[in-house]
Write a protein that holds these residues in place. Sequence first.
Motif: not given
Length: 358
Positions: A240-252
């Motif tokens: 998890w920690e060192i890999h890039d996100s390819i999808y996220s439903a999280r907002g700011d």
Amino acid sequence: MDGDELTAILEDAGLSPYQADAFVTLLGLGSASATDIAGASDVPDPRIYDVLRGLEEKGYIETYEQDSLHARAHDPADVLADLRSRANRFETAADEIEDRWSRPDLEEHKVSIVKRLDTVLTRADELIRAADNQVQIGLTPAQFRDLSDALTSAHESGVDVKICLFPEMATDPDIPSAEELASTCTEARYRTLPSPLVALIDRSWTCFSPHGDSTNEYGVIVNDRTHTYVFHWYFLTCLWEIHDSIYSARGDEPPITYVDLRQCLRDVEPLLKDGVTIEATVYGFETDTGREVTQRGTITDVTYTGHSTGEEQETPLFHLAGKASLTLATDDGTYTVGGWGAMLEDYEATRITIEALD
């Protein structure tokens, strides 16, 4: 082997004490009358006829009339075959007892070793569908499609689902579409190297199987918070920690929900330094009683064993590997909130929702 020991073994093989005594006596006599057998053994005279007929029914002797009832030992082939068969059954039973003791059923023990990946996937499917709070899973695209229905079901039920995808082979970048990921998870990342299958469900269950090119195919299914916590850190550091996100439903913008206190801490620390008021709801349980709690209040402080990296850089994960907690001020008082495995804090949080930022 003396006669007494042979008699005792025949009793273990199913003969009565009198039958065993009479048979051993007859083996020494060859053939004899019922009266002589009774005289040479400890069988009472009134019982000898019943004892001999019982031995004949079991195939140990045969009787015949010669002025009076006589007996001789039967051809021992059948008797020997029966005794050896009993010995084999005892040995087989001993092996079975040892096997069942060393590899217990999943329902009776916390750790189960299984032989097939299919078994691990089937159990993971069941556990994901029954999840209440969170799923962390690392798997290949093919395994993702095997479990996609279960992941969708959990995601639609409000479970926080984190997925790390990795190829079956190093040259196979078959990644699910954004639409597939959106229906199955909260966030997904991609690791370019093949890895073992690992699924963590609700901080209690782990399903693990080594990469397909491993020398031996096996799986481990664990129902234990301590073991699962170890796998959790493997997931964080390797998948998890060192890999890039390819999808996220999280907002700011609030509401923002976390199931990992350490990720929450990393996000709120710079906000606190900027003087932002952070209203949050903590869901979890009391560390001393195990009672479930829901507390809403203001996050006033963060604490962790590593040192702050300043305002320009996110705190590295290894700085949060030790004690890490938030302080929540409520109308009832001030409470410390820890994450998975919390012991020193007032609460162990299973979910934290940032309600408002002011």
